[in-house]
Design a protein around this motif. Structure first.
Motif, short mmCIF file in Angstrom:
data_model
loop_
_atom_site.label_atom_id
_atom_site.label_comp_id
_atom_site.label_asym_id
_atom_site.label_seq_id
_atom_site.Cartn_x
_atom_site.Cartn_y
_atom_site.Cartn_z
N ALA A 1 73.06 96.37 55.70
CA ALA A 1 71.75 96.64 56.27
C ALA A 1 70.68 95.77 55.62
O ALA A 1 69.81 95.21 56.30
CB ALA A 1 71.39 98.12 56.10
N HIS A 2 70.76 95.62 54.31
CA HIS A 2 69.76 94.82 53.59
C HIS A 2 69.89 93.34 53.93
O HIS A 2 68.89 92.64 54.12
CB HIS A 2 69.90 95.04 52.09
CG HIS A 2 68.66 94.73 51.33
ND1 HIS A 2 67.46 95.37 51.53
CD2 HIS A 2 68.41 93.80 50.36
CE1 HIS A 2 66.55 94.88 50.71
NE2 HIS A 2 67.10 93.92 50.00
N VAL A 3 71.12 92.85 54.01
CA VAL A 3 71.34 91.44 54.34
C VAL A 3 70.81 91.11 55.73
O VAL A 3 70.12 90.10 55.94
CB VAL A 3 72.84 91.09 54.25
CG1 VAL A 3 73.14 89.78 54.96
CG2 VAL A 3 73.27 91.00 52.79
N LEU A 4 71.08 91.96 56.70
CA LEU A 4 70.66 91.69 58.07
C LEU A 4 69.14 91.75 58.22
O LEU A 4 68.52 90.86 58.80
CB LEU A 4 71.32 92.66 59.04
CG LEU A 4 72.83 92.48 59.25
CD1 LEU A 4 73.39 93.55 60.17
CD2 LEU A 4 73.13 91.09 59.82
N THR A 5 68.52 92.79 57.69
CA THR A 5 67.07 92.92 57.86
C THR A 5 66.32 91.82 57.11
O THR A 5 65.32 91.29 57.62
CB THR A 5 66.57 94.30 57.39
OG1 THR A 5 67.01 94.54 56.06
CG2 THR A 5 67.07 95.39 58.30
N THR A 6 66.80 91.44 55.92
CA THR A 6 66.12 90.36 55.19
C THR A 6 66.34 89.02 55.88
O THR A 6 65.45 88.14 55.84
CB THR A 6 66.62 90.28 53.75
OG1 THR A 6 68.05 90.20 53.71
CG2 THR A 6 66.17 91.48 52.95
N ALA A 7 67.48 88.84 56.53
CA ALA A 7 67.72 87.60 57.29
C ALA A 7 66.75 87.50 58.46
O ALA A 7 66.14 86.45 58.71
CB ALA A 7 69.16 87.55 57.79
N TYR A 8 66.58 88.60 59.20
CA TYR A 8 65.64 88.60 60.32
C TYR A 8 64.21 88.39 59.82
O TYR A 8 63.43 87.66 60.43
CB TYR A 8 65.73 89.92 61.09
CG TYR A 8 67.10 90.23 61.66
CD1 TYR A 8 67.94 89.22 62.10
CD2 TYR A 8 67.56 91.55 61.75
CE1 TYR A 8 69.20 89.50 62.61
CE2 TYR A 8 68.82 91.84 62.26
CZ TYR A 8 69.64 90.81 62.70
OH TYR A 8 70.88 91.10 63.20
N LEU A 9 63.86 89.04 58.70
CA LEU A 9 62.52 88.91 58.14
C LEU A 9 62.24 87.47 57.70
O LEU A 9 61.18 86.91 58.00
CB LEU A 9 62.35 89.87 56.96
CG LEU A 9 61.05 89.74 56.15
CD1 LEU A 9 59.84 90.02 57.03
CD2 LEU A 9 61.07 90.69 54.95
N THR A 10 63.18 86.88 57.00
CA THR A 10 63.00 85.51 56.52
C THR A 10 62.87 84.53 57.67
O THR A 10 61.99 83.66 57.67
CB THR A 10 64.18 85.11 55.61
OG1 THR A 10 64.25 86.02 54.51
CG2 THR A 10 64.02 83.69 55.10
N ALA A 11 63.75 84.67 58.66
CA ALA A 11 63.71 83.75 59.80
C ALA A 11 62.39 83.84 60.55
O ALA A 11 61.78 82.81 60.90
CB ALA A 11 64.88 84.05 60.75
N THR A 12 61.91 85.06 60.79
CA THR A 12 60.68 85.19 61.56
C THR A 12 59.48 84.67 60.78
O THR A 12 58.54 84.11 61.35
CB THR A 12 60.46 86.66 62.00
OG1 THR A 12 59.37 86.72 62.91
CG2 THR A 12 60.15 87.56 60.83
N PHE A 13 59.50 84.81 59.44
CA PHE A 13 58.37 84.30 58.66
C PHE A 13 58.40 82.77 58.58
O PHE A 13 57.35 82.12 58.53
CB PHE A 13 58.33 84.91 57.26
CG PHE A 13 57.02 85.60 57.01
CD1 PHE A 13 55.87 84.87 56.74
CD2 PHE A 13 56.91 86.97 57.09
CE1 PHE A 13 54.65 85.50 56.53
CE2 PHE A 13 55.70 87.62 56.88
CZ PHE A 13 54.55 86.87 56.60
N ILE A 14 59.57 82.18 58.57
CA ILE A 14 59.66 80.72 58.60
C ILE A 14 59.10 80.20 59.91
O ILE A 14 58.29 79.25 59.94
CB ILE A 14 61.12 80.26 58.41
CG1 ILE A 14 61.59 80.56 56.99
CG2 ILE A 14 61.27 78.78 58.72
CD1 ILE A 14 63.06 80.30 56.75
N LEU A 15 59.49 80.83 61.02
CA LEU A 15 58.97 80.42 62.33
C LEU A 15 57.46 80.65 62.42
O LEU A 15 56.72 79.83 62.96
CB LEU A 15 59.69 81.19 63.44
CG LEU A 15 61.20 80.95 63.55
CD1 LEU A 15 61.82 81.89 64.58
CD2 LEU A 15 61.48 79.50 63.90
N GLY A 16 57.00 81.79 61.89
CA GLY A 16 55.57 82.07 61.88
C GLY A 16 54.79 81.10 61.02
O GLY A 16 53.68 80.69 61.36
N ALA A 17 55.36 80.72 59.88
CA ALA A 17 54.70 79.77 58.99
C ALA A 17 54.53 78.42 59.65
O ALA A 17 53.49 77.75 59.48
CB ALA A 17 55.50 79.63 57.69
#
Length: 444
Positions: free
Chosen positions: A184-200
């Motif tokens: 659960a932690h790996v998946l949610t942090t992966a989604y969080l990191t990816a979306t922040f990279i795209l947002g950045a």
């Protein structure tokens, strides 16, 4: 200072996994967002969202290609650097390793079809092809994470004689106590990191004067995703704390410099540790918080490090990585929350420069948080490679040429680290979004 084989093997593994985890995290996280963007574009007949999906997919393919290289190297290094571990546990972890490979091929096949059929299928049918890509990427993360979970809470075997593992039950090994919280932690942090990279990236273009609505829509979509998955990460972090308290209390105690077993335990943030006196100076202490994190009540005991032999203590510097991971996670959620608050209240401009700068910084910080979390997890398991059964020293190779491997692979990773951003920058610089929109290079 000359390093021995064990230290060189650990260093090479650290460099390889530290580089690969960035590729893997982005590779797992991005598909869900280009799928969402395409669906919104189809439903709203909005060409900007369709273009978002197209451009994100192009970049994603490059990242996946690099991830394949580093992922293959990891499989090679497991056998070369840690042969005793693989010999003892290979029949236990072979199932998730096989399934991880199958999931990757499943993802790759549908990604190729998805990428080259934009103009050949009806939009909604084309969007359906993104679902297997998401499933394949997430399943790949699931299966490989079960291997790591097994290393932390080994199950599914009996030990006979000198390290002979018998009565093997691969499914029990996969679905061990660490699996739910880790996956659960790996998946949610992966989604969080990816979306922040795209947002950045979107925020960066807006700061450079690219006021096109395309970038504003990209920013808005990614900040919604960042807030949702940021909150999910915080919830999963709470579950992870309770897992550590129950199954790896020495790791939780080391991460919080908690030496004596006591109730109403405080959470320590920052500080400098005097190991001999077991005293922490210049830290922020939050009363009862560690007991609450571990047991959901301020009155429950939290086991201290002094309950364990000192030779089995994890390195105490993991405290800083634990703090860094938590701080960055709170930062990302707060920034995304401020943006959404400004956007929906309509009392403040969500595109203020200071907020855009915070979003831009969120991209590299999210990657740093992934690295900090990985170090906390892996170093916090020391001195074990298989907790309670095999130490890292017992699993390492006796090969005398690890130094040469370290130099060779370090050069490779350096080349990839230079080439990847260069390729991505040239890919999008030569074909800016504004030009694609003007040329109507979008099919609805």
């Amino acid at each position: 200072m000359e390093l021995d084989t064990l230290e060189l093997s650990r260093l090479l593994t650290f460099i390889t996994l530290g580089f690969h985890i960035i590729m893997a995290t982005v590779g797992v996280g991005i598909p869900i967002f280009f799928s969402i963007a395409e669906l919104i574009g189809i439903k709203k007949k909005d060409p900007h969202y369709i273009l978002l999906a197209k451009r994100w997919t192009r970049g994603y393919v490059i990242v996946v290609a690099v991830g394949v290289v580093t992922g293959t190297i990891i499989g090679l290094q497991l056998s070369l650097l840690w042969p005793s571990f693989m010999q003892a546990t290979g029949h236990l972890i072979s199932l998730p390793l096989f399934l991880e490979t199958f999931a990757f091929f499943f993802e790759a096949i549908f990604l190729g079809i998805y990428l080259y059929t934009w103009d050949r299928f009806k939009p909604i049918y084309h969007w359906l092809l993104s679902i297997p890509v998401i499933l394949g990427a997430s399943a790949s993360a699931f299966f490989i994470t079960t291997v790591n979970a097994f290393m932390n809470t080994p199950r599914g075997f009996e030990v006979e004689g000198e390290g002979l593992y018998t009565n093997v039950q691969p499914l029990l090994a996969m679905f061990n106590p660490a699996t739910p919280s880790k996956v659960a932690h790996v998946l949610t942090t992966a989604y969080l990191t990816a979306t922040f990279i795209l947002g950045a990236i979107a925020a960066f273009y807006i700061l450079r004067g690219k006021a096109h609505v395309y970038y504003k829509k990209a920013l808005h979509l990614t900040m919604i995703g960042a807030f949702v998955f940021g909150m999910a990460t915080i919830i999963n972090g709470d579950f992870a704390g309770k897992f550590l308290a129950a199954y790896q209390p020495e790791k939780l105690a080391a991460a919080e410099w908690h030496f004596e077993t006591e109730d109403r335990a405080k959470l320590i943030i920052g500080g400098i540790l005097d190991e001999e006196e077991q005293e922490v100076r210049y830290a922020i202490n939050i009363p009862f918080a560690l007991s609450i994190l571990a047991h959901n009540t301020p009155f429950e005991e939290v086991i201290g490090l002094n309950e364990f032999p000192e030779e089995l203590w994890p390195p105490l510097y993991i405290h800083y990585f634990f703090n860094l991971m938590i701080f960055i996670g709170m930062y990302l959620v707060s920034v995304a929350g401020i943006y959404l608050l400004f956007y929906y209240l309509k009392r403040f401009n969500p595109l203020q420069r200071w907020l855009l700068y915070l979003i831009v910084w969120g991209g590299p910080l999210a990657i740093l948080s992934i690295e900090a979390g990985w170090i906390m997890t892996e170093v916090g398991r020391q001195p074990w490679i298989l907790r309670g059964f095999m130490t890292v020293g017992e699993g390492v190779t006796t090969n005398e040429h690890v130094y040469e491997m370290l130099i060779l692979f370090s050069i490779l990773y350096l080349m990839l680290a230079i080439l990847l951003p260069v390729i991505l920058i040239r890919l999008f610089k030569n074909k800016p979004a504004e030009k694609e929109i003007e040329n109507h290079n979008i099919i609805l």
